[in-house]
Every structure is written in structure tokens, then in C-alpha cells.
Scaffold this active site. Structure first.
Site, short mmCIF file in Angstrom:
data_model
loop_
_atom_site.label_atom_id
_atom_site.label_comp_id
_atom_site.label_asym_id
_atom_site.label_seq_id
_atom_site.Cartn_x
_atom_site.Cartn_y
_atom_site.Cartn_z
N GLU A 77 0.88 -1.16 0.00
CA GLU A 77 0.00 0.00 0.00
C GLU A 77 0.93 1.22 0.00
O GLU A 77 1.78 1.32 0.87
CB GLU A 77 -0.76 -0.03 1.33
CG GLU A 77 -2.22 0.20 1.24
CD GLU A 77 -2.83 0.09 2.63
OE1 GLU A 77 -2.70 -0.97 3.26
OE2 GLU A 77 -3.41 1.10 3.07
N ARG A 116 5.03 -13.59 9.23
CA ARG A 116 5.66 -12.28 9.17
C ARG A 116 7.04 -12.33 9.80
O ARG A 116 7.34 -13.20 10.61
CB ARG A 116 4.83 -11.25 9.96
CG ARG A 116 3.54 -10.87 9.35
CD ARG A 116 2.76 -9.98 10.30
NE ARG A 116 3.22 -8.60 10.27
CZ ARG A 116 2.74 -7.69 9.43
NH1 ARG A 116 1.81 -8.01 8.56
NH2 ARG A 116 3.18 -6.46 9.47
N LYS A 145 4.23 1.94 11.43
CA LYS A 145 4.29 3.25 10.76
C LYS A 145 3.94 4.38 11.72
O LYS A 145 4.59 5.41 11.74
CB LYS A 145 3.20 3.29 9.67
CG LYS A 145 3.68 2.94 8.31
CD LYS A 145 2.52 3.00 7.34
CE LYS A 145 2.19 1.64 6.97
NZ LYS A 145 1.72 1.00 5.96
#
Ligand code: ATP
Ligand code: MG
Ligand code: MG
Length: 587
Positions: A32, A268, A278
Site C-alpha cells: 500500500e 511475518r 508506521k
């Protein structure tokens, strides 16, 4: 083991391939464009591009740009740069938004097949229908059974701007009312929503409605003929809705991998001892203001200043930061290979990455002499006209390899830590009356006296030449004559936080700021490095090919690995410490 196993030819990824052993492997990396990539994304890039490469297939870089409010040009640019830095070239760069027209058509098709309906319930009502109610039973709203034609008309009205955000939602008609269906991904997910801030960087003001991840991702995979859609395990639950939607749209055959993409989920990569979120990195980069309630009912605001210089600050674990710190892309890829890929979460400490990087640098970078905290020695019986030079290989293990000229004279710099004012039988470096070797020089030096400044800091050591005696230890040094070395700023980096697990800190109330490590960056402003640095700078390829970069890296002997930072401080070169020479046990 020095060569890690091929993660694509055995284990989990091999089994994924075997489930769908097609001739034309097609994968995609679908970020994204709403932030900078971090070390976890390096795994996703290595897995998707690497899988395609290993099976002679192709990998697409797809920007998943369905959220216009959060996307920015700089992220597109940076993501492309990072993929190329890691050594991969996308077969094609695509955008989910390339398919907005097609996605819209398919949404109408879904409605026409009686598998979608426009719903006007509030978010809270939808949540109640999805079981957030006293009894926990799920139920349909009146919109679910509205005629197909009515949903079509309403969907077009959504498209045409009749509704504000929250007033209408296109939902998939899945298994909401089947009380045996335990997977929330089948409880009539949203497919399209009205977006208020709807200006899109590529389609401009064309769309007032945007498709959700659940609607978009599987369809884009199918439209791009992706064979293996590899994502992380938090999407395991979504596999069922992924397949459901593609089957509705005849893009996949039930219980078969004959047609359409196959989604599989790997674990992950999480790095402990730092933060990857973020939002939290943004707090470190930008600082933040927090409000606290006082006992007397008043509120006070606390402003926390930025903790780092930017998203590429070498203390962070974003890919731009790791690159700036000098971590070689090849070492990062080896790291992912060494950890391997399965469906389990891989949680590792930062030192694990440092070990891999150290191993890589040990084999691949030249050596130079750098003095972080210099003290001058005057060798009194070496007259100025006996200054000389030597040709020294950059790598002592490759005496026939590249060389640089090392100069010496009666004044040399050594590191403060290599000198003691009082000798000690267990100390083998320089002290009054003691002899130490100077690396590569044909003579050793014995300290005679030293001088101190008003604060008691040693400013100069006087010494004599010692020949024909083998010293117990050798230290590094740099010619101290003006013009025969460079003064540089060396930056050492340590953990940003004192806590071992900074994710556990109080981020909401700004408590994280109390745990910042005051020594996360240690500056050595008067460091000196030998002239050989010029040789490395001149040799460096300024137009790096994929998988490499234009950074000058070296092992500062007996000190650490460094690279040259792209920015200078005044006239001085800035060096970034990549990693220490050995694992720091007392960190
Ligand atoms: P974050 O929430 O950490 O910013 P994200 O999941 O929103 O990351 P995307 O840009 O959506 O990031 O992710 C692109 C791809 O990278 C996805 O396939 C995602 O699964 C993968 N990815 C993201 N984080 C990790 C990670 N820590 N380890 C492995 N893969 C990851
Ligand atoms: Mg995401
Ligand atoms: Mg995420």
C-alpha cells in the site's frame, strides 16, 4: 553454515509450489503506498520476487492504491527504489486503480448474481448484525433481501454521488445468517464504500466510491494472472472470502487450483528491540503532542520533540534507514534466507541481523585505519626527513589484491583507548616505558612522557623508535601531519530505546519518550581516517546496478564497520557505523 539452503527448493515454499506446479509462475508484491517499507517488507519482497525468479517466472510490483486519503507520491518512489536496491526488477508495475473500471463492472456482476446488496445501516448496526449483540446471534437487515434491481440502482447512485460516506455500502452476500459459519470473513463483508476525501492521485475526481481490500485484492490477482498469491498469515482467515468471490465471478473453480490464483500465507518477520509500526515511527520522526489530565481536572499538553532525524535515520529499521546505515542489500537478503520461510511468525533480535551483516562485511569490504578519539604521538628520534610511505593491501588476507599508500612521519595519531597514563602488567598497548607495535610499520614505539591540558586530558605523547624487538601488541594509527589524513565525523548507532521491547512502552500518553536511549547516537567529531579513503571514493561506481548501491564501506581496523553517509557536516565526511566488529555482549 556459510551457504544458506535454497528456501524455494525445499520446505514450505517448495510445498506451496508443488500445490500448483505451473509452468508460468506469476507472483506479485502488493504494498500500500501509504508509508516507507521496513525490514519486514524485505522478507515479502525476497519471498515474492525470489519465488518467481527461482521458478523462471515473473513478479509484478502492484501498488495497492485503493485508499486515496493516505497515499502519497513519495511513497511510490521510495518503494520502487527499495525493490531495485534489493536487486529485483519488476516484470511490470501495476496499480489496483488500473482496474477500477473493471472492478466496478464486476461489482455489478456480483449484484446481478444475487451475491451483493447495497446496505444503508450504520457501522454499529452492521456490527450488531455481525454478532456484536447480547445474544451473539447474527442476523440480516432488511436490505439483504431487496430486489437485485434495487441494489443495482442504489449501487449506481452510490457511484454517482447520491450518498455521503456512511450512508450506503455495497456488501457481499455471503454466509452472515448461517450460524454454523464461524469465520467473520464470511459475514457479509463490505465490497465498496463511499469515500469523502476522494481525490485519487491517478484517477483524480472520477470515483466517489472505492473498493475494499477484500473485494480488490483477489480480483486484481486474477486479472493479472497471478499463480501464487503469497501473503502473511493475518490473511489466513481471508482465504475463504478470497476464493468465494473469485468463484462467484467465475474466476476460480471450487475446490480446485486449476484456474485462478492460489493464496497461501507465510509468517511475518518481526524484529524485537525496535519498532516497525508506521504510526510509532512517525511519532519518533515528527515528535508529538500529548494531552494529560491533571488531578485538579485541568489538562496540560506535553510536546515531545523528534527522536530521530527522518525516516532514513540509521537507527530505524525502515529499508531507507538500513540502506543509509550501510547494511548491504545482499546481506539483508542472506538474512531472510537464513531465517527461512514457513507459516510461523519469525521474531528475532536486532543482533541476529547484525551477525549476518558482520559475516558479509568481513568477506567483502576493504580495511582502513580510523581513529575515533585521537591523541598525537611525537616520535622524537624519527626526523621529519625520515617520513615515508608503504604500499598496503586493503585486505591483509589478499596481499596480491588492491593496495593503497599509507604514509607515516614523526607525528602519528593513535586512539585514546590504546594509551594508559599508568602501566599495568596486564595491559599490552602503549604506556610510559612500554612498547607497542604500529600496524604495518617496520618499527615499534615506546612512550617516554606525555602532556595534559588543564582538565587533565592527555594531549600529546612523546615516544622513541624501537627496532629489532617484537612487541606484544599492534595498534592502528594515522599519519598526523596536516594534509595526510582526513578529519571526519563518525556516528555510532545504538538501540533507540533502553527497553528490550519498546512496543510495550506507553505510546498513547507519550511515555515512550522517557525510555529513549540518550546514547542511541554517539558522535566522534574529531575522528581521523587515513588518506586511503580517497582511493575507495574514487573507485566507487556512482551508477549502481540493481542489488548494489553507491556507498563506500570499510572495516575500520580494530574499531567497527563504517560507510560514508550521503551528507557532509560542513567540509567533513560523515561516517555511519554499520555494525561493530564483534557482538556487543553487554548491550
Ligand atoms: P505495516 O502495517 O507494517 O505498515 P502493511 O502490512 O500495511 O505493513 P503493506 O504495504 O500492505 O504493508 O504490505 C505489503 C506486503 O508486505 C503484504 O503482502 C504484507 O503481507 C507484507 N508484509 C508487511 N509486513 C510484513 C512483515 N513484517 N513480514 C513479512 N511480510 C510483511
Ligand atoms: Mg496494509
Ligand atoms: Mg498492516
Amino acid at each position: 553454515s556459510s551457504t544458506p539452503a535454497n528456501i524455494f527448493e525445499e520446505g514450505w515454499l517448495k510445498r506451496v509450489y508443488n500445490e500448483k506446479p505451473v509452468k508460468e509462475v506469476r507472483t506479485r508484491f502488493p504494498p500500500e503506498p501509504n508509508g516507507y517499507l521496513h525490514i519486514g517488507h524485505a522478507k515479502a519482497i525476497a519471498v515474492n520476487f525470489g519465488f518467481a525468479k527461482n521458478y523462471d517466472g515473473i513478479c509484478i510490483l502492484r501498488f495497492d492504491d485503493t485508499n486515496p486519503a493516505k497515499e502519497e507520491e513519495k511513497y511510490f518512489t521510495s518503494i520502487k527504489e527499495m525493490v531495485s536496491w534489493l536487486g529485483f526488477s519488476p516484470h511490470q508495475i501495476t496499480h489496483s486503480s488500473d482496474n477500477f473500471d473493471k472492478l466496478y463492472e464486476l461489482a455489478e456482476e456480483m449484484i446481478k448474481k444475487d451475491k451483493g446488496y447495497v446496505c444503508h445501516c450504520t457501522k454499529e448496526e452492521v456490527n450488531r448484525q455481525r454478532g456484536e449483540n447480547k445474544g451473539g446471534e447474527r442476523f440480516a437487515c432488511s436490505h439483504r433481501d431487496r430486489p437485485i434491481e434495487e441494489s443495482l440502482t442504489e449501487f449506481r447512485a452510490m457511484r454517482d454521488g447520491k450518498y455521503k460516506a456512511g450512508e450506503a455500502l455495497l456488501r457481499m452476500k455471503q454466509s452472515l445468517v448461517d450460524q454454523n459459519e464461524g469465520n467473520p470473513q464470511m459475514w457479509d463483508l463490505a465490497a465498496y464504500r463511499v469515500v469523502e476525501k476522494n481525490h485519487h492521485h491517478r484517477t483524480g475526481g472520477k470515483w466517489k466510491i472505492y473498493p475494499t481490500y477484500d473485494f480488490t485484492h483477489c480480483i486484481c490477482d486474477a486479472l493479472e494472472n497471478i499463480s501464487h498469491s503469497l501473503c502473511t498469515t493475518e490473511f489466513q482467515q481471508s482465504r475463504i472470502s478470497y476464493d468465494w468471490l473469485l468463484e462467484i465471478l467465475d474466476m476460480k473453480v471450487p475446490k480446485s487450483e486449476e484456474k485462478g490464483p492460489m493464496q497461501r500465507e507465510y509468517g511475518r518477520l518481526n524484529v524485537e528491540g525496535t519498532i516497525l509500526s508506521k504510526r510509532r515511527i512517525a511519532m519518533l520522526v515528527e515528535g508529538c503532542t500529548v494531552e494529560t489530565k491533571n488531578a485538579d481536572g485541568t489538562t496540560s499538553t506535553k510536546t515531545i520533540p523528534p527522536a530521530v532525524r527522518g525516516w532514513d535515520d540509521p537507527r530505524l529499521y525502515t529499508l531507507v534507514a538500513l540502506r543509509r546505515r550501510g547494511i548491504p542489500a545482499q546481506a539483508l537478503l542472506s538474512f531472510v534466507q537464513e531465517l527461512g520461510v514457513t507459516d510461523a511468525l519469525t521474531s528475532i533480535q536486532t543482533v541476529r541481523l547484525e551477525n549476518t551483516v558482520r559475516k558479509y562485511l568481513e568477506r567483502n569490504v576493504p580495511r582502513l585505519s580510523l581513529i575515533l578519539d585521537p591523541i598525537r604521538i611525537v616520535v622524537e628520534d624519527l626526523p621529519e626527513d625520515q617520513a615515508g610511505e608503504l604500499s598496503v593491501p586493503f585486505d591483509p588476507k589478499k596481499p596480491e589484491g588492491d593496495k593503497r599508500t599509507v604514509t607515516y612521519s614523526s607525528t602519528v595519531y593513535i586512539d585514546r583507548s590504546d594509551f594508559r597514563e599508568e602501566d599495568d602488567p596486564n595491559f599490552f598497548r602503549l604506556a610510559p616505558g612500554k612498547t607497542v607495535g604500529l600496524l604495518n610499520l617496520p618499527f615499534a614505539v615506546r612512550a617516554t612522557t606525555f602532556t595534559k591540558d588543564a582538565e587533565g586530558k592527555v594531549t600529546e605523547i612523546r615516544a622513541t623508535k624501537v627496532e629489532g624487538e617484537k612487541p606484544k601488541a599492534y595498534i592502528h594509527w594515522v599519519d598526523a601531519r596536516p594534509g595526510f589524513h582526513h578529519t571526519v565525523v563518525a556516528r555510532e548507532y545504538n538501540a533507540i530505546f533502553k527497553a528490550e521491547e519498546p512496543n510495550g512502552l506507553d505510546w498513547k500518553n507519550g511515555g515512550y519518550a522517557d525510555d529513549l536511549n540518550p546514547n542511541s547516537e554517539v558522535l566522534h567529531k574529531g575522528a581521523v581516517v587515513e588518506k586511503g579513503l580517497d582511493v575507495l571514493t574514487a573507485k566507487q561506481d556512482t551508477k549502481p546496478a540493481g542489488g548494489s548501491d553507491a556507498l563506500v564501506r570499510f572495516q575500520a581496523m580494530r574499531t567497527a564497520y563504517f560507510c560514508i553517509d550521503p551528507e557532509r557536516e560542513g567540509d567533513n565526511v560523515v561516517l555511519n557505523r554499520i555494525v561493530t566488529l564483534k557482538e556487543d555482549k553487554d548491550k
